[in-house]
Design a protein around this motif. Sequence first.
Motif, PDB file in Angstrom:
ATOM      1  N   TRP A 170       0.832  -1.210   0.000  1.00  0.00           N
ATOM      2  CA  TRP A 170       0.000   0.000   0.000  1.00  0.00           C
ATOM      3  C   TRP A 170       0.861   1.252   0.000  1.00  0.00           C
ATOM      4  CZ3 TRP A 170      -0.779   3.975   3.613  1.00  0.00           C
ATOM      5  CH2 TRP A 170      -1.884   4.797   3.360  1.00  0.00           C
ATOM      6  N   ALA A 171       1.940   1.267   0.798  1.00  0.00           N
ATOM      7  CA  ALA A 171       2.798   2.449   0.879  1.00  0.00           C
ATOM      8  C   ALA A 171       3.521   2.709  -0.437  1.00  0.00           C
ATOM      9  CB  ALA A 171       3.812   2.278   2.011  1.00  0.00           C
ATOM     10  N   PHE A 172       3.779   1.658  -1.217  1.00  0.00           N
ATOM     11  CA  PHE A 172       4.464   1.847  -2.492  1.00  0.00           C
ATOM     12  C   PHE A 172       3.581   2.563  -3.517  1.00  0.00           C
ATOM     13  CE2 PHE A 172       5.587   0.237  -6.750  1.00  0.00           C
ATOM     14  CZ  PHE A 172       6.876   0.740  -6.850  1.00  0.00           C
ATOM     15  N   ILE A 173       2.291   2.226  -3.534  1.00  0.00           N
ATOM     16  CA  ILE A 173       1.395   2.850  -4.506  1.00  0.00           C
ATOM     17  C   ILE A 173       0.770   4.140  -3.980  1.00  0.00           C
ATOM     18  CG2 ILE A 173       0.838   0.607  -5.494  1.00  0.00           C
ATOM     19  CD1 ILE A 173      -1.841   0.726  -4.058  1.00  0.00           C
ATOM     20  N   LEU A 174       0.946   4.439  -2.686  1.00  0.00           N
ATOM     21  CA  LEU A 174       0.303   5.611  -2.080  1.00  0.00           C
ATOM     22  C   LEU A 174       0.668   6.930  -2.746  1.00  0.00           C
ATOM     23  CD1 LEU A 174      -1.483   6.702   0.226  1.00  0.00           C
ATOM     24  CD2 LEU A 174       0.581   6.803   1.642  1.00  0.00           C
ATOM     25  N   PRO A 175       1.948   7.204  -3.056  1.00  0.00           N
ATOM     26  CA  PRO A 175       2.285   8.513  -3.636  1.00  0.00           C
ATOM     27  C   PRO A 175       1.593   8.802  -4.964  1.00  0.00           C
ATOM     28  CG  PRO A 175       4.251   7.419  -2.817  1.00  0.00           C
ATOM     29  CD  PRO A 175       3.164   6.402  -2.801  1.00  0.00           C
ATOM     30  N   GLY A 176       1.172   7.782  -5.693  1.00  0.00           N
ATOM     31  CA  GLY A 176       0.542   8.004  -6.990  1.00  0.00           C
ATOM     32  C   GLY A 176      -0.955   8.209  -6.920  1.00  0.00           C
ATOM     33  N   LEU A 211     -16.773  -5.090  -2.379  1.00  0.00           N
ATOM     34  CA  LEU A 211     -18.061  -4.529  -2.775  1.00  0.00           C
ATOM     35  C   LEU A 211     -18.182  -3.058  -2.379  1.00  0.00           C
ATOM     36  CD1 LEU A 211     -20.467  -7.483  -1.848  1.00  0.00           C
ATOM     37  CD2 LEU A 211     -19.628  -6.839  -4.108  1.00  0.00           C
ATOM     38  N   VAL A 212     -17.789  -2.745  -1.148  1.00  0.00           N
ATOM     39  CA  VAL A 212     -17.868  -1.348  -0.697  1.00  0.00           C
ATOM     40  C   VAL A 212     -16.921  -0.476  -1.511  1.00  0.00           C
ATOM     41  CG1 VAL A 212     -17.433   0.202   1.253  1.00  0.00           C
ATOM     42  CG2 VAL A 212     -18.627  -1.956   1.622  1.00  0.00           C
ATOM     43  N   GLY A 213     -15.771  -1.013  -1.900  1.00  0.00           N
ATOM     44  CA  GLY A 213     -14.853  -0.255  -2.744  1.00  0.00           C
ATOM     45  C   GLY A 213     -15.462   0.070  -4.093  1.00  0.00           C
ATOM     46  N   LEU A 214     -16.168  -0.899  -4.702  1.00  0.00           N
ATOM     47  CA  LEU A 214     -16.822  -0.649  -5.989  1.00  0.00           C
ATOM     48  C   LEU A 214     -17.908   0.424  -5.858  1.00  0.00           C
ATOM     49  CD1 LEU A 214     -17.230  -4.274  -7.419  1.00  0.00           C
ATOM     50  CD2 LEU A 214     -15.548  -2.546  -8.070  1.00  0.00           C
ATOM     51  N   LEU A 270      -9.685   6.605   0.570  1.00  0.00           N
ATOM     52  CA  LEU A 270     -10.395   5.365   0.275  1.00  0.00           C
ATOM     53  C   LEU A 270      -9.493   4.154   0.488  1.00  0.00           C
ATOM     54  CD1 LEU A 270     -12.863   3.865  -0.828  1.00  0.00           C
ATOM     55  CD2 LEU A 270     -11.983   4.272  -3.140  1.00  0.00           C
ATOM     56  N   SER A 271      -8.248   4.233   0.003  1.00  0.00           N
ATOM     57  CA  SER A 271      -7.347   3.098   0.140  1.00  0.00           C
ATOM     58  C   SER A 271      -6.970   2.854   1.594  1.00  0.00           C
ATOM     59  CB  SER A 271      -6.081   3.324  -0.699  1.00  0.00           C
ATOM     60  OG  SER A 271      -5.384   4.471  -0.259  1.00  0.00           O
ATOM     61  N   LEU A 272      -6.865   3.923   2.384  1.00  0.00           N
ATOM     62  CA  LEU A 272      -6.566   3.761   3.803  1.00  0.00           C
ATOM     63  C   LEU A 272      -7.716   3.045   4.509  1.00  0.00           C
ATOM     64  CD1 LEU A 272      -4.652   4.293   6.129  1.00  0.00           C
ATOM     65  CD2 LEU A 272      -5.766   6.510   6.472  1.00  0.00           C
ATOM     66  N   GLY A 273      -8.947   3.395   4.135  1.00  0.00           N
ATOM     67  CA  GLY A 273     -10.096   2.701   4.702  1.00  0.00           C
ATOM     68  C   GLY A 273     -10.126   1.238   4.304  1.00  0.00           C
ATOM     69  N   VAL A 274      -9.768   0.958   3.047  1.00  0.00           N
ATOM     70  CA  VAL A 274      -9.726  -0.431   2.580  1.00  0.00           C
ATOM     71  C   VAL A 274      -8.679  -1.212   3.359  1.00  0.00           C
ATOM     72  CG1 VAL A 274      -9.113  -1.904   0.622  1.00  0.00           C
ATOM     73  CG2 VAL A 274     -10.606   0.076   0.275  1.00  0.00           C
ATOM     74  N   PHE A 275      -7.497  -0.616   3.550  1.00  0.00           N
ATOM     75  CA  PHE A 275      -6.432  -1.306   4.284  1.00  0.00           C
ATOM     76  C   PHE A 275      -6.838  -1.558   5.734  1.00  0.00           C
ATOM     77  CE2 PHE A 275      -2.758  -1.028   7.129  1.00  0.00           C
ATOM     78  CZ  PHE A 275      -1.976  -2.055   6.645  1.00  0.00           C
ATOM     79  N   ALA A 276      -7.422  -0.525   6.373  1.00  0.00           N
ATOM     80  CA  ALA A 276      -7.793  -0.662   7.778  1.00  0.00           C
ATOM     81  C   ALA A 276      -8.889  -1.699   7.979  1.00  0.00           C
ATOM     82  CB  ALA A 276      -8.252   0.695   8.325  1.00  0.00           C
ATOM     83  N   THR A 277      -9.717  -1.921   6.948  1.00  0.00           N
ATOM     84  CA  THR A 277     -10.802  -2.899   7.061  1.00  0.00           C
ATOM     85  C   THR A 277     -10.373  -4.278   6.580  1.00  0.00           C
ATOM     86  OG1 THR A 277     -12.354  -1.093   6.612  1.00  0.00           O
ATOM     87  CG2 THR A 277     -13.213  -3.326   6.496  1.00  0.00           C
ATOM     88  N   ALA A 278      -9.552  -4.312   5.546  1.00  0.00           N
ATOM     89  CA  ALA A 278      -9.205  -5.590   4.932  1.00  0.00           C
ATOM     90  C   ALA A 278      -8.375  -6.466   5.865  1.00  0.00           C
ATOM     91  CB  ALA A 278      -8.456  -5.347   3.621  1.00  0.00           C
ATOM     92  N   MET A 279      -7.404  -5.880   6.561  1.00  0.00           N
ATOM     93  CA  MET A 279      -6.527  -6.685   7.404  1.00  0.00           C
ATOM     94  C   MET A 279      -7.293  -7.376   8.530  1.00  0.00           C
ATOM     95  SD  MET A 279      -3.730  -6.871   5.979  1.00  0.00           S
ATOM     96  CE  MET A 279      -3.250  -7.998   7.279  1.00  0.00           C
ATOM     97  N   PRO A 280      -8.140  -6.651   9.301  1.00  0.00           N
ATOM     98  CA  PRO A 280      -8.906  -7.360  10.339  1.00  0.00           C
ATOM     99  C   PRO A 280      -9.817  -8.437   9.764  1.00  0.00           C
ATOM    100  CG  PRO A 280      -8.941  -4.997  10.743  1.00  0.00           C
ATOM    101  CD  PRO A 280      -8.337  -5.192   9.387  1.00  0.00           C
TER     102      PRO A 280
END
Length: 276
Positions: free
Chosen positions: A105-111, A189-192, A119-129
Amino acid sequence: MPLKEHLLEFRNRLMVAAAAIIIGAVVGWILYDGVTIRGWHYAGVYEQLTLPFKEYEAIARAEGNSEALVSLNFANATSAFSTRFGISIFTGIIISSPVWVWQIWAFILPGLTKREKRLSLGVFATAMPLFLTGCAFAYYTLPKALIILFGFTPEDGTSSNIQQASDYFTFVTRFILAFGLAWLLPVFLVGLVSIGIMSGKTLLKSWRVAILLIFIASAIITPTPDPFTMFLLAGPLCVLYFGAVGIALLIDRRRVKAGGEPDWSDLADDEASPLT
């Protein structure tokens, strides 16, 4: 950032991820046989994964089948070592998953744009748990699934379940990973919905088709053809699907209030919109 610096950053993050997996594998190697601390013995990964053997034998003997036998067979001299090594790597991947996923995630974050970052931070925070919860759910339901499967062994006094160690642990690791990855369904689904490809109303209307697809996918993903294992995966996925639908409907409502969509966007095709 120039291409060379991108490649250097990718190399550095790849090394951090690999180091995390190696450290996790070392921990997995140590925990393989369990540890004893101040006189208290804590069961290791091997003992936990083979717990269904003892439970099945106890149940069978309680039912009068005193000759029930379930055991692992290490086919050659290197089988025990390769099994321990493979399980240690698997344990390391699970333990270090927050680290290597964060590196990706940190590698693609700057772009990403500011909205995409949120949105991606929310996905990461939800996906791992969810991923770790799915793995834990599979880990704790695995004994019950195996006890049911072992129960189909004929009770004629001459039959036994002698499992090849490599086949058994391949089944176990696939079972756990399948559950962990499948539990990422609501995040997908929530991401879409968040990026506007789908809407909560569409998900709600399609719930019958979604349930059917969940059961078909569960039958394909689970490593055994029995219906019990399929229901163990499909049941929680159905609950997670409707949870994702609820969140998607809230996103739709917020989008309408913010002016992102007209207030008639959630009406049926044959329903008249209000006059303004």
